[in-house]
Design a protein around this motif. Structure first.
Motif, PDB file in Angstrom:
ATOM      1  N   MET A   1     -36.183  -1.298  51.830  1.00 28.51           N
ATOM      2  CA  MET A   1     -37.553  -1.765  52.036  1.00 28.51           C
ATOM      3  C   MET A   1     -38.533  -0.727  51.488  1.00 28.51           C
ATOM      4  O   MET A   1     -38.417   0.453  51.808  1.00 28.51           O
ATOM      5  CB  MET A   1     -37.787  -1.964  53.540  1.00 28.51           C
ATOM      6  N   SER A   2     -39.470  -1.164  50.656  1.00 26.10           N
ATOM      7  CA  SER A   2     -40.429  -0.176  50.164  1.00 26.10           C
ATOM      8  C   SER A   2     -41.528   0.023  51.201  1.00 26.10           C
ATOM      9  O   SER A   2     -41.920  -0.915  51.889  1.00 26.10           O
ATOM     10  CB  SER A   2     -41.023  -0.647  48.837  1.00 26.10           C
ATOM     11  N   LYS A   3     -41.998   1.255  51.301  1.00 29.61           N
ATOM     12  CA  LYS A   3     -42.973   1.565  52.348  1.00 29.61           C
ATOM     13  C   LYS A   3     -44.391   1.164  51.950  1.00 29.61           C
ATOM     14  O   LYS A   3     -44.732   1.157  50.766  1.00 29.61           O
ATOM     15  CB  LYS A   3     -42.923   3.056  52.647  1.00 29.61           C
ATOM     16  N   ILE A   4     -45.201   0.886  52.954  1.00 27.16           N
ATOM     17  CA  ILE A   4     -46.602   0.528  52.729  1.00 27.16           C
ATOM     18  C   ILE A   4     -47.354   1.769  52.267  1.00 27.16           C
ATOM     19  O   ILE A   4     -47.221   2.844  52.852  1.00 27.16           O
ATOM     20  CB  ILE A   4     -47.210  -0.038  54.027  1.00 27.16           C
ATOM     21  N   PRO A  33     -41.069   5.102  59.333  1.00 28.88           N
ATOM     22  CA  PRO A  33     -40.094   4.221  58.668  1.00 28.88           C
ATOM     23  C   PRO A  33     -40.756   3.095  57.862  1.00 28.88           C
ATOM     24  O   PRO A  33     -40.108   2.494  57.019  1.00 28.88           O
ATOM     25  CB  PRO A  33     -39.294   3.619  59.842  1.00 28.88           C
ATOM     26  N   PHE A  34     -42.031   2.821  58.131  1.00 32.94           N
ATOM     27  CA  PHE A  34     -42.678   1.666  57.510  1.00 32.94           C
ATOM     28  C   PHE A  34     -43.814   2.032  56.546  1.00 32.94           C
ATOM     29  O   PHE A  34     -44.116   1.299  55.627  1.00 32.94           O
ATOM     30  CB  PHE A  34     -43.262   0.743  58.601  1.00 32.94           C
ATOM     31  N   VAL A  35     -44.451   3.180  56.809  1.00 33.08           N
ATOM     32  CA  VAL A  35     -45.652   3.538  56.033  1.00 33.08           C
ATOM     33  C   VAL A  35     -45.427   4.867  55.316  1.00 33.08           C
ATOM     34  O   VAL A  35     -44.884   5.807  55.903  1.00 33.08           O
ATOM     35  CB  VAL A  35     -46.879   3.672  56.969  1.00 33.08           C
ATOM     36  N   GLU A 345     -59.422  -0.991  51.242  1.00 34.37           N
ATOM     37  CA  GLU A 345     -58.983  -2.325  50.832  1.00 34.37           C
ATOM     38  C   GLU A 345     -57.467  -2.396  50.653  1.00 34.37           C
ATOM     39  O   GLU A 345     -56.955  -2.654  49.563  1.00 34.37           O
ATOM     40  CB  GLU A 345     -59.733  -2.775  49.568  1.00 34.37           C
ATOM     41  N   LEU A 346     -56.767  -2.162  51.752  1.00 37.58           N
ATOM     42  CA  LEU A 346     -55.307  -2.202  51.754  1.00 37.58           C
ATOM     43  C   LEU A 346     -54.841  -3.231  52.785  1.00 37.58           C
ATOM     44  O   LEU A 346     -54.515  -2.880  53.915  1.00 37.58           O
ATOM     45  CB  LEU A 346     -54.737  -0.823  52.104  1.00 37.58           C
ATOM     46  N   PRO A 347     -54.814  -4.526  52.405  1.00 39.67           N
ATOM     47  CA  PRO A 347     -54.489  -5.571  53.376  1.00 39.67           C
ATOM     48  C   PRO A 347     -53.104  -5.385  54.024  1.00 39.67           C
ATOM     49  O   PRO A 347     -52.915  -5.724  55.191  1.00 39.67           O
ATOM     50  CB  PRO A 347     -54.543  -6.870  52.556  1.00 39.67           C
ATOM     51  N   GLU A 348     -52.161  -4.862  53.266  1.00 42.16           N
ATOM     52  CA  GLU A 348     -50.813  -4.659  53.813  1.00 42.16           C
ATOM     53  C   GLU A 348     -50.823  -3.671  54.975  1.00 42.16           C
ATOM     54  O   GLU A 348     -50.118  -3.836  55.967  1.00 42.16           O
ATOM     55  CB  GLU A 348     -49.914  -4.081  52.712  1.00 42.16           C
ATOM     56  N   LEU A 349     -51.642  -2.628  54.821  1.00 43.96           N
ATOM     57  CA  LEU A 349     -51.729  -1.605  55.863  1.00 43.96           C
ATOM     58  C   LEU A 349     -52.424  -2.170  57.112  1.00 43.96           C
ATOM     59  O   LEU A 349     -52.007  -1.910  58.236  1.00 43.96           O
ATOM     60  CB  LEU A 349     -52.481  -0.380  55.330  1.00 43.96           C
ATOM     61  N   ALA A 350     -53.466  -2.967  56.885  1.00 43.49           N
ATOM     62  CA  ALA A 350     -54.167  -3.595  58.015  1.00 43.49           C
ATOM     63  C   ALA A 350     -53.221  -4.526  58.761  1.00 43.49           C
ATOM     64  O   ALA A 350     -53.189  -4.553  59.997  1.00 43.49           O
ATOM     65  CB  ALA A 350     -55.377  -4.375  57.507  1.00 43.49           C
ATOM     66  N   ASP A 351     -52.441  -5.265  57.999  1.00 47.76           N
ATOM     67  CA  ASP A 351     -51.474  -6.183  58.575  1.00 47.76           C
ATOM     68  C   ASP A 351     -50.425  -5.417  59.398  1.00 47.76           C
ATOM     69  O   ASP A 351     -50.016  -5.857  60.479  1.00 47.76           O
ATOM     70  CB  ASP A 351     -50.811  -6.959  57.428  1.00 47.76           C
ATOM     71  N   PHE A 352     -50.009  -4.274  58.887  1.00 49.99           N
ATOM     72  CA  PHE A 352     -49.046  -3.442  59.621  1.00 49.99           C
ATOM     73  C   PHE A 352     -49.626  -3.011  60.974  1.00 49.99           C
ATOM     74  O   PHE A 352     -48.954  -3.078  62.002  1.00 49.99           O
ATOM     75  CB  PHE A 352     -48.654  -2.213  58.788  1.00 49.99           C
TER      76      PHE A 352
END
Ligand code: NAP
Ligand code: MG
Length: 398
Positions: A1-4, A33-35, A345-352
């Motif tokens: 899994m690639s990290k955010i 593990p995710f970011v 403006e990092l929607p993936e990070l906000a979602d995390f």
């Protein structure tokens, strides 16, 4: 899994005792593990504050002003006992106080609501956020006992020699008097932080004073809020469909008790002191309370509302099992990551950040909890675990 991925680093302010241990666990188990986490690290732990003559606190606040978003671990405010415990050079000031003064900010506190821990006020369905004006009034007063018949006066001396005088009271026997102040500058900074934060979380803002009685002092608060609202924030509020609502403090209290929540409630210093304790105890515990310092120019510092949980730390040092609730500190991290995501403006990070909060709330609602919630929560089955296992349960859900 690639990290955010992140763009701008967060200012990371590490702290003391049990929360310092929990801080690392949160990073290791549910964030790293995710970011692909980017932070600029400042060690605000008491030993390093002492070693740097508290310069590290000042540096971290200055860097926060530049980068815009910080996340802070709870820190010890030294007292006489800490002087010997840590062999300190000086009784350093509260880091929170130093940072708040440097950012000129207002602190916003809100409970983390989960099913099963229902507020004692049954109509509260959404969190109520309290913003406490953290400057002046009775906290910076001058008091005197009057020991016999006397005339007490207010006197203001201007640099140009002008003097203003007013009688407070003609005493015919012993009594007491008190002088308080606030400044237009501080009230305006408070107002701007409140309007900005309400826009941020898209909730209406309530503000209340006792201006019918305090026709100059409290009325000045009311006027400054209204002037700033009209000039700078009205159109944005209308666009978002939220309102700015001013009322008397006693009316505000009555309305809050009948409201469903989901409001930012701006309070003068004393009202905020009293009302935030009321809110915290009505909603369960300080371990389930988030806190963010917002400066009038839009700088954010996220933290937990509780302290370093010293009692748990001493047990931990003895090798005993502890079950410290990481929720408030975890929400400091998600708050900071979400704000960073918004600015960069990092929607993936906000979602995390959203998913991490949801996973932690779901974990509690499923019955996997830390010890402090055992007697608070009403769920079919309770599985009390230590902090590490609680965080692992959250990571598994993520
Ligand atoms: P505290 O750290 O908030 O802890 C008081 C008690 O509340 C704990 O002993 C514990 O009760 C319970 N508690 C608080 N947070 C908890 C959590 N996350 N999980 C489970 N239980 C929790 O307050 P304190 O003991 O008065 O202060 C300790 C130190 O923190 C002091 O040195 C003070 O200066 C500092 N402090 C820092 C901040 C800050 O940096 N924001 C704020 C307040 C205090 P049980 O022991 O009954 O389990
Ligand atoms: Mg209080």
């Amino acid at each position: 899994m690639s990290k955010i991925q992140m763009k701008t680093p967060l200012v990371e302010m590490d702290g003391d005792e049990m929360t310092r241990v929990v801080w690392k666990q949160i990073k290791d188990i549910v964030i790293l593990p995710f970011v692909d986490l980017k932070t600029e690290y400042f060690d605000l732990g008491l030993p390093n504050r002492d070693a740097t003559g508290d310069q590290v606190t000042i540096d971290s606040a200055n860097r926060t002003k530049e980068l815009g978003v910080a996340v802070k671990c709870a820190t010890i405010t030294p007292n006489a006992q800490r002087m010997t415990e840590y062999n300190l050079h000086k009784m350093w000031k509260s880091p929170n106080g130093t940072i708040r003064a440097m950012l000129d900010g207002t602190v916003f506190r809100a409970p983390i609501l989960v099913k099963g821990i229902d507020p004692f006020v049954t109509c509260w369905k959404k969190p109520i956020t309290i913003a406490r004006h953290a400057y002046g009034d009775v906290y910076r007063n001058s008091e005197l006992r009057v020991d016999g018949p006397a005339t007490a006066e207010l006197v203001v001396n201007y640099p140009d020699g002008r003097t203003e005088k007013k009688t407070i009271f003609e005493f015919d026997g012993p009594g007491i008097i008190q002088g308080m102040h606030n400044t237009d500058k501080s009230i305006a900074a408070f107002a701007r932080s409140c309007f900005m934060y309400a826009i941020d979380i898209k909730q209406s803002l309530w503000f209340a004073t006792k201006d019918t009685i305090s026709k100059t002092y409290d009325h000045r608060f009311k006027d400054i809020f209204q002037e700033i609202y009209d000039a700078e924030f009205k159109s944005k509020f209308e666009e978002l469909g939220i309102e700015y609502f001013y009322t008397l403090i006693d009316d505000a209290v009555a309305r809050i008790m009948r409201s469903e929540g989901g409001i930012v409630w701006a309070c003068k210093n004393y009202d905020g002191d009293v009302m935030s304790d009321m809110l915290a105890s009505a909603c369960g515990s300080l371990a389930m309370m988030t806190s963010v310092l917002v400066s009038p120019d839009g700088v954010y510092e996220y933290e937990a509302a509780h302290g370093t949980v010293t009692r748990h730390y001493y047990k931990y040092l003895k090798g005993e099992a502890t079950s410290t609730n990481p929720m408030a500190t975890l929400f400091a991290w998600t708050g900071a990551l979400r704000k960073r995501a918004e600015l960069d403006e990092l929607p993936e990070l906000a979602d995390f950040a959203d998913r991490l909060e949801k996973a932690s709330i779901d974990t509690i609602e499923s019955g996997t909890i830390t010890g402090d919630l055992k007697n608070l929560i009403d769920v079919p089955q309770k599985n009390v675990v230590n902090t590490e296992d609680f965080l692992k349960a959250i990571a598994a859900r993520l």
